[in-house]
Scaffold this active site. Structure first.
Site, PDB file in Angstrom:
ATOM      1  N   ASN A   9     -34.229 -31.059 -28.647  1.00  9.79           N
ATOM      2  CA  ASN A   9     -35.411 -31.722 -28.115  1.00  9.79           C
ATOM      3  C   ASN A   9     -35.594 -33.024 -28.887  1.00  9.79           C
ATOM      4  O   ASN A   9     -36.014 -33.009 -30.043  1.00  9.79           O
ATOM      5  CB  ASN A   9     -36.638 -30.825 -28.271  1.00  9.79           C
ATOM      6  CG  ASN A   9     -37.906 -31.478 -27.750  1.00  9.79           C
ATOM      7  OD1 ASN A   9     -37.915 -32.649 -27.388  1.00  9.79           O
ATOM      8  ND2 ASN A   9     -38.992 -30.725 -27.730  1.00  9.79           N
ATOM      9  N   GLY A  13     -39.330 -34.034 -34.405  1.00 10.47           N
ATOM     10  CA  GLY A  13     -38.799 -34.330 -35.728  1.00 10.47           C
ATOM     11  C   GLY A  13     -38.310 -35.734 -35.980  1.00 10.47           C
ATOM     12  O   GLY A  13     -37.924 -36.069 -37.094  1.00 10.47           O
ATOM     13  N   GLY A  68     -41.527 -24.157 -28.979  1.00  7.67           N
ATOM     14  CA  GLY A  68     -41.380 -24.252 -27.531  1.00  7.67           C
ATOM     15  C   GLY A  68     -39.928 -24.351 -27.099  1.00  7.67           C
ATOM     16  O   GLY A  68     -39.519 -23.729 -26.107  1.00  7.67           O
ATOM     17  N   THR A  69     -39.121 -25.101 -27.843  1.00 10.89           N
ATOM     18  CA  THR A  69     -37.694 -25.212 -27.533  1.00 10.89           C
ATOM     19  C   THR A  69     -36.988 -23.888 -27.750  1.00 10.89           C
ATOM     20  O   THR A  69     -36.174 -23.456 -26.920  1.00 10.89           O
ATOM     21  CB  THR A  69     -37.042 -26.295 -28.423  1.00 10.89           C
ATOM     22  OG1 THR A  69     -37.717 -27.544 -28.222  1.00 10.89           O
ATOM     23  CG2 THR A  69     -35.576 -26.468 -28.094  1.00 10.89           C
ATOM     24  N   ASN A  71     -38.348 -20.986 -27.596  1.00  8.87           N
ATOM     25  CA  ASN A  71     -38.831 -20.126 -26.513  1.00  8.87           C
ATOM     26  C   ASN A  71     -37.971 -20.300 -25.271  1.00  8.87           C
ATOM     27  O   ASN A  71     -37.551 -19.315 -24.635  1.00  8.87           O
ATOM     28  CB  ASN A  71     -40.288 -20.465 -26.204  1.00  8.87           C
ATOM     29  CG  ASN A  71     -40.835 -19.716 -24.996  1.00  8.87           C
ATOM     30  OD1 ASN A  71     -40.447 -19.999 -23.865  1.00  8.87           O
ATOM     31  ND2 ASN A  71     -41.734 -18.791 -25.220  1.00  8.87           N
ATOM     32  N   THR A  93     -43.234 -29.786 -34.526  1.00 11.52           N
ATOM     33  CA  THR A  93     -44.492 -29.799 -35.258  1.00 11.52           C
ATOM     34  C   THR A  93     -44.827 -28.407 -35.776  1.00 11.52           C
ATOM     35  O   THR A  93     -45.330 -28.240 -36.881  1.00 11.52           O
ATOM     36  CB  THR A  93     -45.626 -30.292 -34.338  1.00 11.52           C
ATOM     37  OG1 THR A  93     -45.202 -31.499 -33.715  1.00 11.52           O
ATOM     38  CG2 THR A  93     -46.900 -30.545 -35.112  1.00 11.52           C
ATOM     39  N   ASP A 217     -38.786  -4.458 -35.149  1.00 14.55           N
ATOM     40  CA  ASP A 217     -39.297  -3.078 -35.163  1.00 14.55           C
ATOM     41  C   ASP A 217     -39.576  -2.518 -33.775  1.00 14.55           C
ATOM     42  O   ASP A 217     -40.044  -1.382 -33.641  1.00 14.55           O
ATOM     43  CB  ASP A 217     -40.550  -2.973 -36.042  1.00 14.55           C
ATOM     44  CG  ASP A 217     -41.718  -3.812 -35.524  1.00 14.55           C
ATOM     45  OD1 ASP A 217     -41.550  -4.499 -34.489  1.00 14.55           O
ATOM     46  OD2 ASP A 217     -42.790  -3.796 -36.161  1.00 14.55           O
ATOM     47  N   GLU A 274     -47.332 -23.222 -25.569  1.00 10.12           N
ATOM     48  CA  GLU A 274     -47.328 -23.811 -24.232  1.00 10.12           C
ATOM     49  C   GLU A 274     -48.208 -22.988 -23.296  1.00 10.12           C
ATOM     50  O   GLU A 274     -48.429 -21.798 -23.517  1.00 10.12           O
ATOM     51  CB  GLU A 274     -45.893 -23.853 -23.668  1.00 10.12           C
ATOM     52  CG  GLU A 274     -44.897 -24.608 -24.532  1.00 10.12           C
ATOM     53  CD  GLU A 274     -45.136 -26.105 -24.553  1.00 10.12           C
ATOM     54  OE1 GLU A 274     -45.793 -26.606 -23.622  1.00 10.12           O
ATOM     55  OE2 GLU A 274     -44.671 -26.775 -25.509  1.00 10.12           O
TER      56      GLU A 274
END
Length: 295
Positions: A9, A13, A68-69, A71, A93, A217, A274
């Site tokens: 993404n 960063g 998010g990336t 995910n 972030t 778990d 998101e």
């Protein structure tokens, strides 16, 4: 020879991550790896590229971005039907999942993790057709994550979330939501301020928000903050740093495989930062469905 797909993404960063990725690519190529880089442009690009990787002969995916990336890559792995190992290079972030697992951030340590090849199968959460790696939440301030503009995240980092949160507090006024929870472990109707369904212990930068969580778990950790006065709420949030908030009388904390949450109010759900639809919804664990590289 191993084939590595890097899904990046570019809004996460800034330049430091670009340099880190370039260094990792050089180390891999010098060591005989085949490397291809894919840059995301829009929502779900990482998911679609991961699904494509599952149908091809890639040996490893490097997911570079925020929660998010990660995910989207995790969802792509499930939908693609092949559990390709994923190396997570935190660059966004918010990187709660990578922080919880203490994954390396320097190019040298990250390359060594790839070379060592140690993997861990972890759980995912599922809501309807959506999946979450770290957390699903609803209630007080949980809309902040997807209201912050990408360019603001890139410039201000985590501070962007704090600023947006401060802006939202006067609008929300700590209004409780009438919600019915149904699970094997806990069934009740509550006026609640916030609930979190978590896979790891680290949420929103708070490392002990779900202090008993374990990503392998086969269970999700549920945290419910019930209606309370401002003084109690401040006490709860202060104790989040030590993990002692779960003992407060206005907090319910339990592990479950599946929980359904009903409400007649218009309540959005946040999934890994998101927008993830609205309540009512059923949250359930998908055990050992995501394979990641670890130190």
């Amino acid at each position: 020879m191993k084939k590595v797909k890097i899904i990046l993404n570019p809004s996460s960063g800034r330049q430091i991550i670009q340099r880190r990725i370039d260094a990792i690519c050089k180390q891999l190529i010098d060591d005989g790896y085949t490397v291809s880089k894919f840059l995301t442009k829009e929502k779900n690009d990482a998911m679609y590229e991961t699904i494509k990787c599952c149908s091809e002969d890639w040996d490893l995916i490097v997911a570079c971005g925020g929660d998010g990336t990660v995910n989207e890559v995790a969802k792509g792995i499930v939908l693609g039907g092949r559990k390709i190992p994923v190396a997570i290079l935190a660059a966004g972030t918010v990187n709660d999942f990578a922080n919880y697992l203490d994954l390396p951030r320097t190019s040298g340590e990250f390359y060594e993790m790839i070379k060592n090849g140690n993997t861990l199968d972890v759980d995912l959460g599922r809501i309807k057709d959506e999946y979450f790696v770290n957390v699903a939440a609803s209630g007080l301030l949980t809309n902040v994550g997807y209201q912050v503009l990408p360019e603001t995240k890139a410039i201000l980092g985590r501070m962007a979330y704090y600023i947006e949160g401060i802006k939202e507090i006067p609008k929300q006024k700590f209004k409780p939501i009438s919600v019915k929870f149904e699970s094997k472990e806990y069934t009740s109707t509550e006026d609640m301020l916030l609930f979190l369904i978590s896979n790891s212990s680290s949420i929103g930068g708070f490392k002990k928000l779900a202090p008993k969580a374990n990503v392998s778990d086969g269970l999700l950790d549920s945290i419910i903050i019930k209606k309370c006065d401002v003084q109690d709420l401040m006490s709860i949030f202060i104790n989040i740093f030590s993990g002692e908030h779960i003992h407060h009388p206005s907090v319910e904390y339990f592990k479950t495989e599946k929980i359904t949450i009903y409400t007649e109010d218009d309540v959005p759900i946040d999934i890994d930062g998101e927008y993830g639809g609205k309540l009512p919804a059923t949250f359930e664990v998908v055990p050992n469905s995501f394979r990641i590289l670890v130190r």
